[in-house]
Write an enzyme that holds these catalytic residues in place. Structure first.
Site, PDB file in Angstrom:
ATOM      1  N   VAL A 123     -42.253 -16.452  -1.443  1.00  0.00           N
ATOM      2  CA  VAL A 123     -40.992 -16.469  -0.701  1.00  0.00           C
ATOM      3  C   VAL A 123     -40.952 -15.187   0.103  1.00  0.00           C
ATOM      4  O   VAL A 123     -41.110 -14.091  -0.453  1.00  0.00           O
ATOM      5  CB  VAL A 123     -39.775 -16.548  -1.630  1.00  0.00           C
ATOM      6  CG1 VAL A 123     -38.494 -16.678  -0.819  1.00  0.00           C
ATOM      7  CG2 VAL A 123     -39.907 -17.695  -2.615  1.00  0.00           C
ATOM      8  N   PHE A 131     -44.834  -9.529   7.197  1.00  0.00           N
ATOM      9  CA  PHE A 131     -44.752 -10.141   5.876  1.00  0.00           C
ATOM     10  C   PHE A 131     -44.949 -11.649   5.966  1.00  0.00           C
ATOM     11  O   PHE A 131     -45.618 -12.261   5.131  1.00  0.00           O
ATOM     12  CB  PHE A 131     -43.403  -9.840   5.227  1.00  0.00           C
ATOM     13  CG  PHE A 131     -43.226  -8.424   4.769  1.00  0.00           C
ATOM     14  CD1 PHE A 131     -44.221  -7.474   4.944  1.00  0.00           C
ATOM     15  CD2 PHE A 131     -42.051  -8.027   4.153  1.00  0.00           C
ATOM     16  CE1 PHE A 131     -44.062  -6.163   4.515  1.00  0.00           C
ATOM     17  CE2 PHE A 131     -41.874  -6.723   3.712  1.00  0.00           C
ATOM     18  CZ  PHE A 131     -42.879  -5.789   3.905  1.00  0.00           C
ATOM     19  N   ASP A 277     -37.981 -17.511   4.441  1.00  0.00           N
ATOM     20  CA  ASP A 277     -36.611 -17.426   3.951  1.00  0.00           C
ATOM     21  C   ASP A 277     -35.632 -16.913   5.000  1.00  0.00           C
ATOM     22  O   ASP A 277     -35.787 -15.820   5.536  1.00  0.00           O
ATOM     23  CB  ASP A 277     -36.586 -16.519   2.716  1.00  0.00           C
ATOM     24  CG  ASP A 277     -35.274 -16.583   1.975  1.00  0.00           C
ATOM     25  OD1 ASP A 277     -34.541 -17.577   2.147  1.00  0.00           O
ATOM     26  OD2 ASP A 277     -34.970 -15.645   1.217  1.00  0.00           O
ATOM     27  N   GLU A 279     -32.473 -16.882   3.894  1.00  0.00           N
ATOM     28  CA  GLU A 279     -31.328 -16.671   3.020  1.00  0.00           C
ATOM     29  C   GLU A 279     -31.379 -15.342   2.285  1.00  0.00           C
ATOM     30  O   GLU A 279     -31.282 -14.281   2.895  1.00  0.00           O
ATOM     31  CB  GLU A 279     -31.213 -17.848   2.043  1.00  0.00           C
ATOM     32  CG  GLU A 279     -29.839 -17.955   1.396  1.00  0.00           C
ATOM     33  CD  GLU A 279     -29.931 -18.207  -0.108  1.00  0.00           C
ATOM     34  OE1 GLU A 279     -28.865 -18.415  -0.709  1.00  0.00           O
ATOM     35  OE2 GLU A 279     -31.015 -18.169  -0.684  1.00  0.00           O
ATOM     36  N   ARG A 345     -36.335 -21.952   4.022  1.00  0.00           N
ATOM     37  CA  ARG A 345     -35.085 -21.983   3.263  1.00  0.00           C
ATOM     38  C   ARG A 345     -33.931 -21.651   4.188  1.00  0.00           C
ATOM     39  O   ARG A 345     -33.850 -20.548   4.737  1.00  0.00           O
ATOM     40  CB  ARG A 345     -35.125 -21.012   2.079  1.00  0.00           C
ATOM     41  CG  ARG A 345     -33.840 -21.043   1.261  1.00  0.00           C
ATOM     42  CD  ARG A 345     -33.983 -20.436  -0.133  1.00  0.00           C
ATOM     43  NE  ARG A 345     -34.185 -18.995  -0.106  1.00  0.00           N
ATOM     44  CZ  ARG A 345     -34.103 -18.205  -1.181  1.00  0.00           C
ATOM     45  NH1 ARG A 345     -33.832 -18.736  -2.364  1.00  0.00           N
ATOM     46  NH2 ARG A 345     -34.329 -16.903  -1.084  1.00  0.00           N
ATOM     47  N   PHE A 465     -33.405 -17.330 -12.911  1.00  0.00           N
ATOM     48  CA  PHE A 465     -32.536 -16.696 -13.900  1.00  0.00           C
ATOM     49  C   PHE A 465     -31.385 -15.936 -13.259  1.00  0.00           C
ATOM     50  O   PHE A 465     -30.234 -16.006 -13.711  1.00  0.00           O
ATOM     51  CB  PHE A 465     -33.363 -15.755 -14.783  1.00  0.00           C
ATOM     52  CG  PHE A 465     -32.534 -14.852 -15.647  1.00  0.00           C
ATOM     53  CD1 PHE A 465     -31.931 -15.320 -16.804  1.00  0.00           C
ATOM     54  CD2 PHE A 465     -32.336 -13.512 -15.291  1.00  0.00           C
ATOM     55  CE1 PHE A 465     -31.153 -14.478 -17.595  1.00  0.00           C
ATOM     56  CE2 PHE A 465     -31.563 -12.675 -16.083  1.00  0.00           C
ATOM     57  CZ  PHE A 465     -30.975 -13.151 -17.240  1.00  0.00           C
ATOM     58  N   LEU A 466     -31.653 -15.197 -12.187  1.00  0.00           N
ATOM     59  CA  LEU A 466     -30.662 -14.267 -11.665  1.00  0.00           C
ATOM     60  C   LEU A 466     -29.454 -14.988 -11.070  1.00  0.00           C
ATOM     61  O   LEU A 466     -28.307 -14.743 -11.458  1.00  0.00           O
ATOM     62  CB  LEU A 466     -31.308 -13.346 -10.635  1.00  0.00           C
ATOM     63  CG  LEU A 466     -32.410 -12.426 -11.176  1.00  0.00           C
ATOM     64  CD1 LEU A 466     -33.038 -11.635 -10.031  1.00  0.00           C
ATOM     65  CD2 LEU A 466     -31.862 -11.474 -12.224  1.00  0.00           C
TER      66      LEU A 466
END
Length: 729
Positions: A123, A131, A277, A279, A345, A465-466
């Site tokens: 991601v 990147f 991404d 987002e 995304r 999880f976060l």
């Protein structure tokens, strides 16, 4: 650039919206000519889509708030409720929906990287061209480079990696690589460590040893292709569990000239897919930021994106890699993809953007704009493949991951959005494939019905999880005080959540059709620990998992050679599913469970992480970077970390676990820590000693003390506000 300039006079008088002039210019001059769509019709239909769907978007956001208020009120009125009472309440208010009959997804035209292969996923922030290119090119990675540059090989005395090549460390790397070959591509007799040369004999790979003896592979079918097979091959392609590796043979190479077999490198098929991404990993707060992101996506799709890299006295131009070509063992051509399959995304349903405004000057839903523009750009390779230097999807699909959807209604709304976009772009129905991120509780407990709402286009579900915990804390804010973050990871509901995601996906027919993903390994410098821990992801039945870097992708790919995920899925499909009551079960703090010192330590940990991330986001516009934690361990952070940490402190403030003055004391103390950690960072603005003049410090304070009032506990509204102020200073 002027914001929200009207295009009525430039396009058509029937359009009621004000559309940013830069967006109009970009779409009209760069994108639409490559799609062969009519300019006037496109803008009319774009405006109509926004007119029709904006009220639906708003109604869904209001429903979130209604549910939250009812849950807050219920917890306050029922502090000692049973699990059955709570479940009944959630059913009565419509938060829990009735589960329908079993079904199988029928998504078609899915690329192999998603449907039939298992491997790592990256991601990457789309605003950073370098990147983005690195991630797209991370389909292949050097095992030697990954091992040499990471702590997989110990950095002990004599083995340290310095500015110059360390032959002793290199020998350990080569041994690591050949052990990998022995474990996953074993010879029928002998070891790859002892091979003197490799050759192709008819349809077989032969390894020759110094004594003249030879051996083929224990599984001859693992040899699939080579280059220059008639003499000593220059490359050998092997395949295991659907993944390729390439042995680079070069007796004049830097490594090959000292290797007994002339093996210069082991290239591993690594990041099968990459999510570009828009987002959580970028700071895009206005039209200028969004246009930069759209242009990079455009460059990736057309294959023309480049980035200039300065290394020492050399300047390199980075661009997308080409595909790889070999000779199949039967003599035919054998071509392999040279890049990750790119997904994109979009943002969720919450935020609005000044790219488009209504007649009253109100910004319109950013998610709707993202859906149209990112799909429009991606459609170029479908409508006009000659305009693209490279090919992304071999099946003619567009992959959009949609985050932060709350329950089946919102998934159905996203499905409707994509239907409208397909219609306006003249795409075959279900060309746009949907990724559903299982990161909000209302999605988790209704996952089967969420998948049903997109059953003809869903290609991805995952856990995280976060964000999932951040939403759990916000949703259950009034239920009581949550345990420290480290303890939450080990609660029963977390394991039920992780298991449920895989089990529901398999029950709905994901095997061989779609991805089931697991979350990020956040420590890019801790590769040895990753290699010990992250094998659990393919063992869980997930056919992809997030990694923080191309190096991590190459190393994590080893796990997919060790574990046959699709065999794991067959076994998991027969186990007892996770229970709803376990998904809803919370283990809260007992009274006086923590000492004052433990409370202060948790506050310091949370607040250091918040400040370390926010100061870069607000002051520097960096949405994802390696942020040192309180122990100076660099973590790859995005907004999800901010959400859980700010909600956790807000929860403790509400229930009296900590006091406001404690929080402020910790904020001032940790501001100094973060300033010290970043003192050598170019462009960094220190928070101390004038914290009241620091927009970053003020933003962090607001995120904590106003956390209960933020929609679903999201950090975007406040971050955007403070970043805009910082940009205008």
């Amino acid at each position: 650039m002027n914001l929200a300039q009207t295009i009525n006079s430039k396009i058509t008088p029937s359009i009621a919206h004000k559309i940013n002039a830069g967006l109009v210019q970009f779409v009209n001059q760069d994108v639409l000519p490559l799609t062969r769509l009519n300019q006037e019709i496109f803008w009319q239909e774009f405006s109509q889509l926004l007119t029709d769907l904006t009220p639906k978007n708003q109604a869904l956001l209001e429903k979130r708030e209604i549910f939250q208020q009812k849950i807050d009120d219920w917890h306050q009125a029922n502090p000692q409720c049973s699990a059955n009472q709570y479940q009944t309440f959630l059913q009565e208010i419509g938060y829990l929906v009735e589960q329908g009959d079993d079904f199988q997804i029928n998504t078609q035209h899915v690329d192999q990287e998603i449907a039939m292969m298992a491997g790592p996923q990256l991601v990457v922030p789309i605003k950073n061209a370098r990147f983005a290119l690195n991630a797209a090119n991370a389909r292949w990675g050097s095992l030697y480079d990954a091992a040499y540059g990471s702590d997989v090989i110990p950095q002990c005395e004599g083995l340290k990696a310095g500015k110059k090549y360390n032959p002793a460390r290199g020998n350990h790397v080569i041994a690591f690589g050949k052990t990998f070959l022995d474990e996953n591509f074993p010879l029928k007799e002998g070891s790859h460590h002892d091979v003197q040369s490799y050759s192709v004999y008819f349809h077989h790979l032969l390894a020759t040893f110094p004594d003249g003896s030879q051996s083929g592979l224990a599984q001859p079918c693992q040899f699939v292709a080579s280059s220059n097979p008639d003499v000593e091959p220059t490359s050998i392609v092997l395949k295991n569990n659907g993944l390729h590796i390439e042995l680079i043979i070069n007796r004049k190479g830097n490594i090959g000239k000292t290797d007994i077999a002339g093996l210069d490198d082991i290239q591993i098929e690594s990041a099968l897919s990459t999510i570009m991404d828009f987002e959580d990993s970028i700071a895009a707060v206005d039209s200028q930021d969004k246009l930069e992101a759209y242009r990079n996506w455009f460059g990736l799709i057309t294959g023309n994106l480049t980035a200039t890299i300065n290394k020492g006295n050399q300047t390199q131009i980075r661009r997308l890699n080409c595909d790889r070509s070999y000779t199949h063992k039967n003599g035919d051509d054998y071509n392999l993809h040279g890049r990750s399959l790119l997904m994109v995304r979009n943002v969720g349903h919450l935020m609005t953007s000044d790219l488009v405004q209504d007649a009253q000057g109100n910004n319109l839903p950013e998610g709707l704009i993202d859906a149209v523009i990112t799909a429009l750009i991606a459609s170029i390779e479908i409508k006009n493949p000659q305009a693209c230097r490279v090919t992304n999807s071999r099946t003619g699909s567009i992959y959009i991951v949609k985050p932060k959807m709350h329950g089946p209604e919102e998934v159905a709304f996203s499905n409707e959005i994509f239907e409208r976009v397909e219609s306006m772009l003249d795409l075959t129905p279900n060309t746009i494939k949907m990724g559903i991120m299982d990161e909000e509780r209302r999605t988790t407990v209704n996952l089967k019905e969420c998948i049903r709402a997109a059953q003809s286009r869903v290609v991805f579900i995952n856990t995280g999880f976060l964000d999932r915990t951040g939403d759990e804390i916000h949703t259950s804010m009034q239920a009581g005080a949550f345990k420290p973050k480290a303890e939450i990871k080990h609660q029963a509901w977390i394991s039920a959540y992780e298991n449920n995601n895989v089990e529901v996906g398999l029950a709905c027919g994901f095997a061989g059709k779609a991805q089931i993903g697991k979350g990020m390994w956040a420590m890019p410098e801790e590769m040895k620990a990753m290699m010990s821990a992250k094998v659990a992801h393919p063992q869980s039945g997930a056919n992809t998992a997030w990694v923080p870097s191309p190096t991590a992708a190459t190393l994590h790919a080893i796990h997919y050679h060790q574990v046959n995920v699709f065999e794991q899925q067959q076994a998991i499909a027969n186990r007892t599913p996770a229970k709803l009551e376990d998904l809803l079960k919370l283990e809260l703090l007992d009274e006086n469970e923590l000492t004052e010192q433990q409370v202060e330590a948790e506050l310091d940990n949370n607040i250091q992480g918040i400040l370390g991330y926010v100061v870069r986001w607000v002051e520097m516009g960096i949405g994802c970077s390696k942020v040192p934690d309180i122990n100076n361990i660099e973590l790859m952070e995005d907004r999800a970390t901010l959400r859980i940490s700010s909600q956790h402190i807000a929860n403790w403030l509400l229930h009296g676990i900590c006091r406001p003055e404690q929080v402020m004391d910790s904020m001032h103390k940790m501001a100094q820590v973060v300033d010290n950690q970043n003192q050598s960072s170019e462009g960094y603005k220190a928070m101390q000693p004038n914290t009241e003049q620091s927009l970053a410090f003020q933003a962090a304070r607001e995120l904590i003390f106003q956390g209960r009032n933020q929609p679903s506990g999201y950090t975007e509204p406040l971050l955007h506000q403070y970043r805009i102020w910082a940009k205008n200073q």
